[in-house]
Enzyme design. Structure first.
Site, PDB file in Angstrom:
ATOM      1  N   PHE A   1      -1.144  -8.137   5.007  1.00  0.00           N
ATOM      2  CA  PHE A   1       0.207  -7.597   4.883  1.00  0.00           C
ATOM      3  C   PHE A   1       0.266  -6.251   4.150  1.00  0.00           C
ATOM      4  CE2 PHE A   1       0.395 -12.334   4.187  1.00  0.00           C
ATOM      5  CZ  PHE A   1       0.468 -12.636   5.532  1.00  0.00           C
ATOM      6  N   CYS A   2      -0.751  -5.416   4.322  1.00  0.00           N
ATOM      7  CA  CYS A   2      -0.797  -4.114   3.651  1.00  0.00           C
ATOM      8  C   CYS A   2      -0.577  -4.254   2.147  1.00  0.00           C
ATOM      9  CB  CYS A   2       0.228  -3.153   4.245  1.00  0.00           C
ATOM     10  SG  CYS A   2      -0.113  -2.705   5.955  1.00  0.00           S
ATOM     11  N   ALA A   3      -1.091  -5.346   1.601  1.00  0.00           N
ATOM     12  CA  ALA A   3      -1.041  -5.596   0.159  1.00  0.00           C
ATOM     13  C   ALA A   3      -2.329  -6.341  -0.205  1.00  0.00           C
ATOM     14  CB  ALA A   3       0.189  -6.412  -0.217  1.00  0.00           C
TER      15      ALA A   3
ATOM     16  N   HIS B   1       0.813  -1.215   0.000  1.00  0.00           N
ATOM     17  CA  HIS B   1       0.000   0.000   0.000  1.00  0.00           C
ATOM     18  C   HIS B   1       0.850   1.269   0.000  1.00  0.00           C
ATOM     19  CE1 HIS B   1      -3.600  -2.364   1.884  1.00  0.00           C
ATOM     20  NE2 HIS B   1      -3.327  -2.719   0.645  1.00  0.00           N
TER      21      HIS B   1
END
Length: 470
Positions: free
Chosen positions: A375-377, A129
């Protein structure tokens, strides 16, 4: 013979000393064990060398660029020498600028703030992100996840061929995925970008701690990375690369240090002359200790030798992948396939388990710290799991009624399923024992189940201290 026994014949380097290597943690089943830190992709433990360097400097800490006293002059020299060290570590060109920021996220937001107003940005949906989201004021083209490195280049070339050929363009790409650990074809992507008149920024947050990153060799325009993933604490980051867009834009922050001259006008306003150097985007008192810790880590990794560090890490990657492959219920997430080169970052799911429950059991029953979630993805993990974009998914445990346990292999009918995965990550400070323990723990949890009951608390899966052992 295990892969760990065989390693003795390969003359692999020993783990680099890191802080916390002897820390013990309690197990819910009783006793204590040395903590196995396997969440390097989030924040790597600080190198002992870095901590020692910082401790030696700390008594001499002083203001930077603003003081006539000895400590201020010493700190200024240390700050600027750190900039030179980072430039050398990254193989910067003579005209490049090295700007110190708070993190990779801050670095990419800084770049997003200085790109020309009519800039087109091209970014893969597979990005963290920090790379995916900063481009809010630009025309953004989000590229679908490629399934091979060659397809990644083809996808970019096709997108760039259809862009406005007269305006500026920027490509943003990761060097190593924070979800799969897979290496991206950065040099080929840079060549494709430049062939179509675009520039490229490399998110090296997951690459720089594991592989050498050379701006000149890769021919990228900018590189961004974080100290806390490079074995350096204190919350500093770097944006390094071409100076023109940085020099031509308004300062990222307005304030002391960024301004060269400020004067009142006759009409009551203020005229400002901004610096044209890196100071232009470093307003305010800088994080001197954080910057010095990054420079120290760069020196430590260079002196240890990336060839040796990479060889040992690949031994650990092979051990994890071999161990997980022996468990049919485990599915390792991959974009480019099993043979793709990767760093020490591996994500997986376990059939019949909620990933938050599995990660909680690894911690509570084995003293192993991993990460669970998206995982911020989020777009990438959804793609890898083949999920609907609207399917529930976030970090943490699934929703459950008060007193209920999260859905898992041992509690298959309780709670709402939640899209998430488990990530194990490691690096230069990881001992073999931590990897051995992790592989053993995965096999035991899958075959025997958790030894303890768990519940949801504040969105996290935690041991239920009020219940007896299973």
């Amino acid at each position: 013979m295990s892969v760990f026994t065989a390693a003795a014949d390969q003359s692999l380097c020993t783990p680099l000393p890191v802080l916390g290597k002897d820390v013990t943690v309690p197990l819910v089943t009783g006793g204590e064990v040395t903590y196995a830190a396997l969440d390097y992709a989030a924040s790597a433990p600080a190198l002992q060398r870095v901590w020692d360097d910082v401790a030696a400097y700390a008594p001499y800490y002083g203001s930077v660029h603003r003081g006539a006293g000895y400590l201020s002059q010493l700190s200024t020299d240390l700050f600027e020498n750190s900039r030179a060290t980072v430039a050398e570590f990254l193989g910067c060109r003579a005209e490049d600028q090295v700007i110190f920021t708070r993190s990779t996220t801050d670095s990419l937001n800084l770049l997003a703030a200085v790109i020309p107003a009519d800039c087109q940005v091209f970014v893969y949906e597979t990005e963290h992100h920090a790379s995916l989201l900063p481009w809010r004021d630009a025309r953004v083209t989000y590229l679908n996840a490629p399934r091979t490195p060659a397809r990644a280049v083809e996808t970019l070339e096709r997108a760039l061929a259809g862009r406005d050929p007269y305006g500026p363009a920027l490509v943003c790409v990761t060097g190593a995925s924070n979800v799969t650990g897979e290496l991206w074809p950065v040099k080929e992507l840079a060549a494709a970008a430049h062939a179509h008149g675009a520039r490229i920024v490399l998110d090296a947050a997951q690459l720089a701690p594991h592989h050498p990153v050379d701006i000149t060799d890769l021919d990228v325009d900018w590189v961004a990375f974080s100290g806390h993933k490079l074995y350096a604490p204190f919350g500093s980051g770097v944006l390094a690369g071409r100076a023109d867009w940085l020099r031509d834009a308004e300062p990222y922050l307005a304030g002391g240090g960024a301004s060269r001259r400020v004067a009142r006008r006759g009409d009551g306003g203020v005229d400002v002359e901004w610096h044209t150097t890196a100071a232009r985007h470093e307003a305010g008192s800088p994080n001197v200790i954080g910057v010095y810790s990054i420079a120290s880590a760069c020196k430590a990794l260079t002196e240890a030798g990336f060839d040796d560090l990479v060889a040992r890490e690949q031994h650990l990657v092979s051990a994890v992948r071999t161990g997980l492959a022996e468990v049919p219920e485990v599915k390792v997430l991959s974009l480019f396939g099993d043979d793709a080169p990767r760093v020490g970052v591996i994500s997986f799911v376990v059939e019949g388990w909620n990933s938050s429950h599995f990660a909680a059991a690894l911690s509570a029953e084995y003293g192993i710290g991993v990460r669970d979630g998206l995982f911020c993805a989020h777009p990438l993990v959804r793609t890898l799991l083949g999920s609907d974009p609207q399917e529930a998914g976030e970090c943490g445990a699934p929703e459950a009624e008060p007193g209920e346990l999260p859905r898992s292999r041992t509690n298959p009918t309780v709670g709402t399923p939640l899209l998430n995965a488990i990530r194990v990550s490691f690096g230069a400070g990881t001992p073999d024992e931590h990897i051995e323990r992790f592989v053993r723990a995965v096999k035991e949890l899958v075959s025997e189940g958790a030894q303890w009951k768990y519940r949801t608390e504040d969105g996290r899966c935690v041991p239920d201290r009020g219940t007896a052992q299973l």
